[in-house]
Design a protein around this motif. Structure first.
Motif, PDB file in Angstrom:
ATOM      1  N   UNK A  35     -69.499  41.464  42.807  1.00 56.15           N
ATOM      2  CA  UNK A  35     -69.627  40.039  42.496  1.00 56.15           C
ATOM      3  C   UNK A  35     -69.545  39.810  40.982  1.00 56.15           C
ATOM      4  N   UNK A  36     -68.392  40.139  40.409  1.00 58.47           N
ATOM      5  CA  UNK A  36     -68.131  39.869  38.992  1.00 58.47           C
ATOM      6  C   UNK A  36     -66.624  39.792  38.783  1.00 58.47           C
ATOM      7  N   UNK A  37     -66.222  39.147  37.707  1.00 59.30           N
ATOM      8  CA  UNK A  37     -64.809  38.959  37.411  1.00 59.30           C
ATOM      9  C   UNK A  37     -64.559  39.195  35.932  1.00 59.30           C
ATOM     10  N   UNK A  38     -63.312  39.423  35.611  1.00 56.83           N
ATOM     11  CA  UNK A  38     -62.863  39.470  34.223  1.00 56.83           C
ATOM     12  C   UNK A  38     -62.089  38.196  33.920  1.00 56.83           C
ATOM     13  N   UNK A  39     -62.526  37.472  32.912  1.00 58.01           N
ATOM     14  CA  UNK A  39     -61.898  36.221  32.512  1.00 58.01           C
ATOM     15  C   UNK A  39     -61.099  36.472  31.245  1.00 58.01           C
ATOM     16  N   UNK A  40     -59.816  36.119  31.273  1.00 57.05           N
ATOM     17  CA  UNK A  40     -58.923  36.336  30.134  1.00 57.05           C
ATOM     18  C   UNK A  40     -58.377  34.996  29.663  1.00 57.05           C
ATOM     19  N   UNK A  41     -58.323  34.823  28.353  1.00 59.92           N
ATOM     20  CA  UNK A  41     -57.789  33.595  27.790  1.00 59.92           C
ATOM     21  C   UNK A  41     -57.153  33.897  26.443  1.00 59.92           C
ATOM     22  N   UNK A  42     -56.381  32.928  25.922  1.00 52.42           N
ATOM     23  CA  UNK A  42     -55.716  33.063  24.635  1.00 52.42           C
ATOM     24  C   UNK A  42     -56.127  31.904  23.744  1.00 52.42           C
ATOM     25  N   UNK A  43     -56.467  32.232  22.487  1.00 51.36           N
ATOM     26  CA  UNK A  43     -56.799  31.217  21.497  1.00 51.36           C
ATOM     27  C   UNK A  43     -56.220  31.651  20.159  1.00 51.36           C
ATOM     28  N   UNK A  44     -55.421  30.773  19.552  1.00 47.99           N
ATOM     29  CA  UNK A  44     -54.742  31.086  18.297  1.00 47.99           C
ATOM     30  C   UNK A  44     -53.871  32.325  18.444  1.00 47.99           C
TER      31      UNK A  44
END
Length: 890
Positions: free
Chosen positions: A836-845
């Motif tokens: 019950x966990x996830x990896x969250x990926x995002x892009x900034x600059x």
């Protein structure tokens, strides 16, 4: 303020001047010595019924003298036919057949299909009452027990015997039980049986029965927590984890397909958010929760705050069993052990109702977060490990007093007190071409003492016997969150052999005070139901932050300091109107409009700057319910809502995680607005299919800004996107056998976000999907050993700037009932596979960043509860006042 007082007084006096309206099937008859045919004609002229009668019947010599004012049609027929040889029966929904009693008796004797008694049940507002229980006794022997359908209609499953005596008991939770005595076929059919909550003189019998685990109503889904095994022995967070359409991951509460959600307790908005809200919910034992209502499109009587939807947690009321006491305790083993316990006492007799609950607990939990940043010249790996020790104490007191048969006054107190100690170890390393460049370590201890107090004074006045009523609520809420965070950092630059030492004292305090007053009118009429009301709220917050950085803990003078006090005031005045119209038996239309005028003032004492905003907005709601067949229902909903920023989001002061990372609020944040549209199809309440669309404008969220030269990460909240989403939910509820109940839910959505800040991409598109199932099994024939298996899987998804990996959870629970259910043993295994966990990926600059958070959800809980009391006192049922939500105050 004087204008507001006048507005509050006007509806009250208007309501007092309204006379009792005739309900849809009530008529007035005044005749003296007229032929019975004339009475039949008068009934047809005054109601929707067509009366059919055989001209061969000897009616010419029957003269009637009768006087009835605002009486039900079937009471009039019973009265005028009582001393004749005639009887009647209902044909369809709109026709009444007049027959000779002897003819009817002969037909009943020879045709068993005609001897299956049928009828329908309505409430005291002339609205069909679904799923009521109809129990028939022949003498002292149970003859038959059935449930009415969704339209309140029932057909007895056994043929009755002509000229035999029967007792019918009609009951439904929340309504007074009604008894009907008849000698069949006298009184046949049982049409428009009224179950009332407003007639104090009527004898009351409480019927205790098990409601289904999940119920679907016109505007909400109801999850009956008291029937859930998974939530047994846990807290409100555990109950929310297994509630349909609710997503709870990384301790963030959300609704499937919705951008945000607000939480209510007993119809009152909880003026907390984030960790403060989670701490409050953890202090509520699941055993104190009766049900959780998931409201995706809230009606206009509720505050427009909530952006997309509401979760309403209904706590148990004092029962009509005179008095009862329950004792509970649980032991939970995750990575660390935790203990919880409490005592609940309820009492209700005559005019007084009391409910009290005291709870205490000691928990120790772990949290980890693996963070990766991909800079142009180096890769950062950040490991965060947190151990949180909590001691919590909670108290709930509810008092209710019946001033008279028509007036009730109530008081409620809720207090929660916590002591928390967090030990956090933060280790950051950077690499280039496989070579380590930097090694940053931070060790910190945070002490917190969050407390919250809520007071409510409510008054209800029943205006007349038709159900018209006035309710007034006065509310006060106070929340305090003092935090003291000390951390030590050692920042080593391996490449040039330098090191920087920091010692920091990071202190903050938040104090929230909220006052609320509201008036609501509930007005049933012949044509439908109208509701209107007023509400005024005032909220004041004070946030202070003191941060001092030292090169050495022995130094008396800091090399860097920040002292700031931020005050925020918010006032909201609201007025609403809604109307419900039932067109025939297959169509219901409800529409409402709410207007809210908001004034805000933010003031930073340190910088001597202030920001003031005033705005007025309208929030329409509309509902359409259509039943194409008795077994199917179509529901169309529309609403507009507002998402005001959390108070903590508005505070411009910095809160440091380490010397190179901090979060700061934004006093310039603006509210977001969301439009919700949904279409739902339900068949026999077994299969439910819902399609939805939502559109959010001026959305806000947290963005990470990077200073790659100085190795700084700054967390800021901005309005930066518009959002559109389409989706579908499918629910299947089956009773496979007498020992196996199944509930399965699947959903899929597609979204598009348009961003208007340059550091992220202008447009994002993506999918989200999940599936869950709950299987409830009765293991032994005596039905004292019950098990629940819960499984949920979330597929990889993309929503706005966030990509989320897959996750799943598997829970198994057992409940063993002893001493006729008074003693309950529970054993529950949560997140057995630790997925019950996830990896969250995002892009900034242009910088890729990922977060993998785990909240120690794999655990085993053993719970024990025992309930005892006296159920033999003479009690009369009292329905509590119509409680409302508090204003948003985060």
């Amino acid at each position: 303020m004087k204008l507001l007082q006048k507005l509050l007084i006007v509806p009250f006096f208007l309501s007092l001047s309204i006379s009792v309206e005739a309900q849809e099937q009530r008529i007035t008859v005044r005749v003296e010595n007229v032929l019975i045919d004339s009475v039949f004609k008068k009934i047809m002229d005054s109601s929707r019924y067509t009366i059919l009668h055989d001209h061969l019947l000897n009616k010419d010599s029957i003269h009637i003298t009768y006087n009835a004012i605002n009486s039900p049609v079937f009471k009039v027929l019973n009265d005028i036919l009582a001393k004749t040889d005639l009887s009647y029966r209902l044909i369809g929904n709109d026709s009444i057949q007049i027959e000779n009693k002897l003819t009817l008796s002969d037909r009943l004797t020879n045709d068993t299909s005609l001897r299956k008694l049928y009828g329908n049940i309505i409430d005291d507002h002339n609205i069909a009452l679904p799923y009521a229980t109809v129990t028939c006794y022949q003498g002292k022997t149970l003859f038959s027990r059935i449930k009415a359908n969704q339209q309140g209609e029932f057909l007895l499953n056994r043929p009755l015997q002509v000229d035999s005596n029967y007792i019918f008991e009609i009951s439904s939770v929340g309504y007074k039980t009604k008894y009907i005595y008849l000698t069949y076929p006298e009184g046949f059919p049982l049409t428009n049986i009224v179950l009332s909550t407003d007639n104090p003189a009527m004898q009351n019998v409480t019927v205790v029965g098990k409601r289904p685990l999940i119920e679907r109503k016109v505007d909400r889904i109801v999850f009956n927590v008291e029937n859930s095994i998974t939530a047994l022995g846990g807290d409100a967070i555990d109950a929310l984890r297994v509630t349909p359409n609710i997503q709870l991951q990384n301790d963030v509460i959300g609704l499937v397909g919705k951008s945000s959600v607000r939480v209510m307790i007993n119809d009152k908005i909880i003026p907390l958010s984030g960790n403060e809200l989670l701490n409050y919910l953890r202090s509520i034992p699941a055993s104190n929760i009766q049900k959780i209502e998931v409201i995706s499109s809230p009606p206009s009587k509720y505050d427009a705050e909530g952006d997309s939807g509401l979760i309403n947690i209904q706590l148990k009321q004092a029962t009509t069993d005179s008095w009862s006491t329950s004792i509970r305790s649980s032991y939970t083993q995750a990575f660390y052990p935790s203990f919880d316990g409490g005592v609940n006492y309820s009492y209700q007799k005559n005019k007084i109702s009391i409910l009290t609950d005291i709870s205490a607990g000691a928990q120790r939990k772990t949290y980890s977060n693996d963070i990766h940043y991909t800079y142009p010249s180096e890769l950062w790996y950040n490991e965060v490990n947190n151990t949180n020790s909590v001691k919590n104490y909670g108290a709930l007191v509810k008092l209710q007093y019946d001033i008279s048969k028509l007036q009730t006054i109530g008081f409620q107190y809720s207090g929660n007190f916590n002591r928390q100690n967090n030990v956090e170890i933060n280790r950051s390393r950077s690499y280039f071409n496989g070579n380590q460049l930097k090694d940053y370590s931070t060790d910190g201890v945070t002490s917190m003492k969050p407390t919250s107090t809520a007071l409510n004074l409510n008054y209800e006045k029943k205006i007349d016997s038709s159900g018209k009523k006035l309710s007034i609520d006065l509310d006060y809420f106070n929340s305090r969150l003092p935090r003291d965070n000390e951390f030590t950092s050692n920042l080593r630059d391996i490449s040039d052999g330098t090191a920087e030492y920091n010692f920091a004292n990071n202190r903050s305090g938040q104090n929230i005070q909220n006052y609320s007053a509201k008036l609501d009118m509930f007005m049933p009429y012949k044509w439908g139901i109208m509701e209107y009301g007023l509400k005024a709220t005032a909220t004041k917050t004070k946030n202070d932050v003191i941060v001092d950085f030292y090169n050495n803990p022995n130094h008396l003078v800091p090399y860097l300091s920040q002292h700031d006090i931020f005050q925020y005031k918010e006032k909201v005045q609201a007025i609403y109107l809604s109307a419900l119209k039932k067109v025939g038996s297959n169509l219901e239309i409800k529409a409402g409009l709410r207007g809210e005028f908001t004034q805000t003032l933010g003031n930073s004492i340190t910088s001597d700057s202030s920001i003031k905003k005033d705005y007025f907005k309208l929030f329409p709601t509309a509902y359409l319910l259509y039943r194409p067949t008795p077994k199917s229902t179509i529901i169309l909903n529309f609403s507009r809502r507002i998402g005001r920023p959390d108070f903590a989001y508005l505070n411009p002061a910095r809160w440091y995680f380490n010397p190179r990372s901090y979060a700061e609020g934004n006093p310039f944040l603006q509210p977001s607005f969301t439009y919700n549209l949904s279409l739902n199809y339900s068949y026999r309440n077994i299969i439910n299919v819902e399609g939805y669309y939502l559109r959010k404008t001026n959305g806000y969220s947290q963005i990470v800004f990077h200073d790659t030269i100085s190795d700084y990460q700054i967390f800021r909240r901005l309005n930066f996107y518009n959002y559109s989403g389409w989706g579908m939910n499918v629910n299947l509820a089956l009773k496979i056998s007498s020992w196996w109940e199944s509930y399965t839910e699947g959903n899929a959505s597609w979204s598009r976000a348009q961003n208007f800040i340059p550091i992220v991409e202008k447009e994002y598109k993506g999918y989200a999907r999940s599936i869950s199932t709950t299987q409830t099994l009765t293991i032994n024939p005596s039905k004292t050993l019950i098990s629940t298996i819960y499984f949920r899987y979330r597929f990889p998804s993309r929503e706005n700037i966030y990509n989320t990996s897959n996750s799943s959870t598997l829970d198994v629970g057992f409940k063993y009932l002893l001493s006729k259910g008074k003693f309950i043993l529970g054993l529950n295994f949560s997140d057995i596979l630790k997925k019950d966990y996830s990896t969250i990926t995002t892009f900034s600059e242009g910088i890729a960043q990922s977060f993998t958070q785990y909240y120690d959800t794999r655990r085993v809980r053993l719970s024990i509860s025992y309930k005892f009391g006296n159920k033999n006192l003479s009690i009369k049922t009292h329905k509590g006042g119509n409680e409302e939500e508090k204003n948003r105050s985060k």
